[in-house]
Design a protein around this motif. Sequence first.
Motif, PDB file in Angstrom:
ATOM      1  N   PRO A  68      64.390  66.215   1.784  1.00 32.28           N
ATOM      2  CA  PRO A  68      63.249  66.990   1.288  1.00 32.28           C
ATOM      3  C   PRO A  68      62.740  68.001   2.312  1.00 32.28           C
ATOM      4  O   PRO A  68      63.051  67.925   3.509  1.00 32.28           O
ATOM      5  CB  PRO A  68      62.201  65.895   1.058  1.00 32.28           C
ATOM      6  CG  PRO A  68      62.491  64.895   2.150  1.00 32.28           C
ATOM      7  CD  PRO A  68      63.998  64.887   2.291  1.00 32.28           C
ATOM      8  N   GLU A  69      61.932  68.921   1.833  1.00 37.42           N
ATOM      9  CA  GLU A  69      61.180  69.818   2.704  1.00 37.42           C
ATOM     10  C   GLU A  69      59.878  69.123   3.079  1.00 37.42           C
ATOM     11  O   GLU A  69      59.191  68.552   2.224  1.00 37.42           O
ATOM     12  CB  GLU A  69      60.869  71.127   1.963  1.00 37.42           C
ATOM     13  CG  GLU A  69      59.892  72.032   2.685  1.00 37.42           C
ATOM     14  CD  GLU A  69      59.318  73.106   1.794  1.00 37.42           C
ATOM     15  OE1 GLU A  69      58.466  73.879   2.276  1.00 37.42           O
ATOM     16  OE2 GLU A  69      59.704  73.173   0.605  1.00 37.42           O
ATOM     17  N   SER A  70      59.514  69.147   4.344  1.00 32.48           N
ATOM     18  CA  SER A  70      58.263  68.557   4.792  1.00 32.48           C
ATOM     19  C   SER A  70      57.131  69.562   4.599  1.00 32.48           C
ATOM     20  O   SER A  70      57.165  70.664   5.154  1.00 32.48           O
ATOM     21  CB  SER A  70      58.363  68.141   6.265  1.00 32.48           C
ATOM     22  OG  SER A  70      57.147  67.580   6.700  1.00 32.48           O
ATOM     23  N   VAL A  71      56.140  69.182   3.793  1.00 32.82           N
ATOM     24  CA  VAL A  71      55.010  70.073   3.513  1.00 32.82           C
ATOM     25  C   VAL A  71      53.865  69.803   4.478  1.00 32.82           C
ATOM     26  O   VAL A  71      53.295  70.709   5.076  1.00 32.82           O
ATOM     27  CB  VAL A  71      54.547  69.906   2.052  1.00 32.82           C
ATOM     28  CG1 VAL A  71      53.335  70.788   1.775  1.00 32.82           C
ATOM     29  CG2 VAL A  71      55.679  70.229   1.094  1.00 32.82           C
ATOM     30  N   ASP A  72      53.490  68.526   4.633  1.00 39.77           N
ATOM     31  CA  ASP A  72      52.485  68.116   5.609  1.00 39.77           C
ATOM     32  C   ASP A  72      52.737  66.652   5.944  1.00 39.77           C
ATOM     33  O   ASP A  72      53.798  66.111   5.617  1.00 39.77           O
ATOM     34  CB  ASP A  72      51.054  68.362   5.085  1.00 39.77           C
ATOM     35  CG  ASP A  72      50.784  67.672   3.746  1.00 39.77           C
ATOM     36  OD1 ASP A  72      51.254  66.521   3.565  1.00 39.77           O
ATOM     37  OD2 ASP A  72      50.104  68.253   2.896  1.00 39.77           O
ATOM     38  N   ASP A  73      51.768  65.991   6.580  1.00 43.44           N
ATOM     39  CA  ASP A  73      52.013  64.644   7.092  1.00 43.44           C
ATOM     40  C   ASP A  73      52.184  63.590   6.006  1.00 43.44           C
ATOM     41  O   ASP A  73      52.688  62.499   6.284  1.00 43.44           O
ATOM     42  CB  ASP A  73      50.899  64.225   8.048  1.00 43.44           C
ATOM     43  CG  ASP A  73      49.543  64.117   7.358  1.00 43.44           C
ATOM     44  OD1 ASP A  73      49.266  64.947   6.464  1.00 43.44           O
ATOM     45  OD2 ASP A  73      48.764  63.214   7.709  1.00 43.44           O
ATOM     46  N   ILE A  74      51.798  63.895   4.762  1.00 44.08           N
ATOM     47  CA  ILE A  74      51.965  62.906   3.687  1.00 44.08           C
ATOM     48  C   ILE A  74      52.799  63.441   2.520  1.00 44.08           C
ATOM     49  O   ILE A  74      53.050  62.708   1.562  1.00 44.08           O
ATOM     50  CB  ILE A  74      50.603  62.415   3.139  1.00 44.08           C
ATOM     51  CG1 ILE A  74      49.851  63.537   2.406  1.00 44.08           C
ATOM     52  CG2 ILE A  74      49.756  61.802   4.236  1.00 44.08           C
ATOM     53  CD1 ILE A  74      48.683  63.033   1.575  1.00 44.08           C
ATOM     54  N   THR A  75      53.242  64.697   2.592  1.00 44.18           N
ATOM     55  CA  THR A  75      53.850  65.343   1.433  1.00 44.18           C
ATOM     56  C   THR A  75      55.250  65.857   1.746  1.00 44.18           C
ATOM     57  O   THR A  75      55.467  66.544   2.738  1.00 44.18           O
ATOM     58  CB  THR A  75      52.980  66.517   0.945  1.00 44.18           C
ATOM     59  OG1 THR A  75      51.630  66.090   0.805  1.00 44.18           O
ATOM     60  CG2 THR A  75      53.492  67.053  -0.377  1.00 44.18           C
ATOM     61  N   LEU A  76      56.184  65.531   0.844  1.00 44.99           N
ATOM     62  CA  LEU A  76      57.558  66.016   0.904  1.00 44.99           C
ATOM     63  C   LEU A  76      57.881  66.679  -0.431  1.00 44.99           C
ATOM     64  O   LEU A  76      57.367  66.260  -1.475  1.00 44.99           O
ATOM     65  CB  LEU A  76      58.534  64.866   1.152  1.00 44.99           C
ATOM     66  CG  LEU A  76      58.334  64.052   2.426  1.00 44.99           C
ATOM     67  CD1 LEU A  76      59.201  62.804   2.389  1.00 44.99           C
ATOM     68  CD2 LEU A  76      58.660  64.892   3.662  1.00 44.99           C
ATOM     69  N   ARG A  77      58.742  67.699  -0.418  1.00 45.67           N
ATOM     70  CA  ARG A  77      59.077  68.381  -1.665  1.00 45.67           C
ATOM     71  C   ARG A  77      60.587  68.492  -1.808  1.00 45.67           C
ATOM     72  O   ARG A  77      61.308  68.785  -0.866  1.00 45.67           O
ATOM     73  CB  ARG A  77      58.444  69.758  -1.731  1.00 45.67           C
ATOM     74  CG  ARG A  77      58.721  70.495  -3.045  1.00 45.67           C
ATOM     75  CD  ARG A  77      57.880  71.737  -3.204  1.00 45.67           C
ATOM     76  NE  ARG A  77      56.474  71.397  -3.302  1.00 45.67           N
ATOM     77  CZ  ARG A  77      55.510  71.904  -2.514  1.00 45.67           C
ATOM     78  NH1 ARG A  77      55.822  72.767  -1.575  1.00 45.67           N
ATOM     79  NH2 ARG A  77      54.256  71.546  -2.678  1.00 45.67           N
ATOM     80  N   LEU A  78      61.033  68.230  -3.043  1.00 42.76           N
ATOM     81  CA  LEU A  78      62.443  68.367  -3.400  1.00 42.76           C
ATOM     82  C   LEU A  78      62.587  69.526  -4.385  1.00 42.76           C
ATOM     83  O   LEU A  78      61.800  69.634  -5.332  1.00 42.76           O
ATOM     84  CB  LEU A  78      62.958  67.080  -4.038  1.00 42.76           C
ATOM     85  CG  LEU A  78      62.934  65.831  -3.157  1.00 42.76           C
ATOM     86  CD1 LEU A  78      63.178  64.582  -3.998  1.00 42.76           C
ATOM     87  CD2 LEU A  78      63.969  65.942  -2.055  1.00 42.76           C
ATOM     88  N   PRO A  79      63.603  70.367  -4.222  1.00 38.43           N
ATOM     89  CA  PRO A  79      63.768  71.525  -5.107  1.00 38.43           C
ATOM     90  C   PRO A  79      64.511  71.191  -6.394  1.00 38.43           C
ATOM     91  O   PRO A  79      65.226  72.032  -6.940  1.00 38.43           O
ATOM     92  CB  PRO A  79      64.566  72.498  -4.235  1.00 38.43           C
ATOM     93  CG  PRO A  79      65.415  71.603  -3.408  1.00 38.43           C
ATOM     94  CD  PRO A  79      64.573  70.386  -3.112  1.00 38.43           C
ATOM     95  N   PHE A  80      64.340  69.973  -6.879  1.00 37.48           N
ATOM     96  CA  PHE A  80      64.992  69.552  -8.108  1.00 37.48           C
ATOM     97  C   PHE A  80      64.188  68.407  -8.730  1.00 37.48           C
ATOM     98  O   PHE A  80      63.281  67.850  -8.093  1.00 37.48           O
ATOM     99  CB  PHE A  80      66.443  69.105  -7.854  1.00 37.48           C
ATOM    100  CG  PHE A  80      66.590  67.947  -6.899  1.00 37.48           C
ATOM    101  CD1 PHE A  80      66.592  66.638  -7.355  1.00 37.48           C
ATOM    102  CD2 PHE A  80      66.731  68.169  -5.535  1.00 37.48           C
ATOM    103  CE1 PHE A  80      66.723  65.576  -6.481  1.00 37.48           C
ATOM    104  CE2 PHE A  80      66.867  67.118  -4.646  1.00 37.48           C
ATOM    105  CZ  PHE A  80      66.870  65.812  -5.119  1.00 37.48           C
ATOM    106  N   ILE A  81      64.500  68.077  -9.953  1.00 38.55           N
ATOM    107  CA  ILE A  81      63.848  66.967 -10.629  1.00 38.55           C
ATOM    108  C   ILE A  81      64.486  65.665 -10.152  1.00 38.55           C
ATOM    109  O   ILE A  81      65.660  65.407 -10.414  1.00 38.55           O
ATOM    110  CB  ILE A  81      63.966  67.106 -12.156  1.00 38.55           C
ATOM    111  CG1 ILE A  81      63.122  68.293 -12.636  1.00 38.55           C
ATOM    112  CG2 ILE A  81      63.554  65.828 -12.859  1.00 38.55           C
ATOM    113  CD1 ILE A  81      63.242  68.584 -14.113  1.00 38.55           C
TER     114      ILE A  81
END
Length: 323
Positions: A283-296
């Motif tokens: 995943p992409e790290s957004v902040d200390d508690i949030t990760l993002r994946l570019p897919f479902i």
Amino acid sequence: MRLVTSYINPDLDGVASGIIYATYLADRRAVAAFAGSLNAETTGVLAHLSIADDLELDRPGAADNDGVVLIDCHHPAQIPHIPDRSGVVLIIDHHPDGDAAAFPNALVQNEAVGAAATLVAERVAAAGSDGSLSRLASAHAALLACAIASNTLDFSAPSTTDRDRRMFAALAALADPDAALDALLSRMREWRQSFLSAPTTEAVHQDVKIVEGRFGPIAVAQLEGDGASRLLARPDLRQAVEGLADRPAVQYVLLSLVDTAAGTTTLITPDPLVRQALMALSPESVDDITLRLPFIALRKTHVIPALTAGYRPTSSYPGRISG
């Protein structure tokens, strides 16, 4: 009487598949009964098709002496209403995170398709004298079609297969025009994203599964719908996610926001061990508690396997670590 059931608080796929199995496939008298509560999408579809009476809630002991058919799940932590796993005689599932060895007397069908409803519909066709779905009542055909559409997120989920698409088309052709299937599918999307108008804590706690991860029990909440990532703007979101740890025996927490419009998945956890396990998904790290994946990313197909990789049962777990 044989009990046909799924995990606690089942979704439309588990409920629909259970109803159809009990009605058409059981080799003896059977009842589709489920523990917990049903979400808005499931209750809406059952009411629309006038088949809500085909199942019962909170009757896990309905067939104590005649075996259990478990559908859409074979993860022990998700079926607390089935304490004696030796009574499970058949499993029909489509997820990679289960534990077949935990059910010593069960025949297991676990195939990589988008919905358990696809497997159940294939069984109905195979059991028919002409190899077709013609013996299904039109409302039941519509029910299975809705379950396939729901569990594949309208065929956008990466777990969707050609088997799901073909079976949906065959079931839709059998559905009575009065079922207004296209309109019902549109309503289902509205029901799935009804959490956007709910208070944050209520939304986060709407759909939670307890998973025995490799470092302890984890409450994994998932919300799916167009605009799901809008919850990230709520100032009380972290507090609501941390509140998942108030559930019995839970030590770690995770919320997965599947935004079907954006085609992304956002993972929120205050727990460093959970975050570390999720890095297997790149995943992409957004902040200390949030990760993002570019897919479902689906909970059972992607998230839970990342959390349980290498898991071995243990009698004790480390304490919860909060960020």
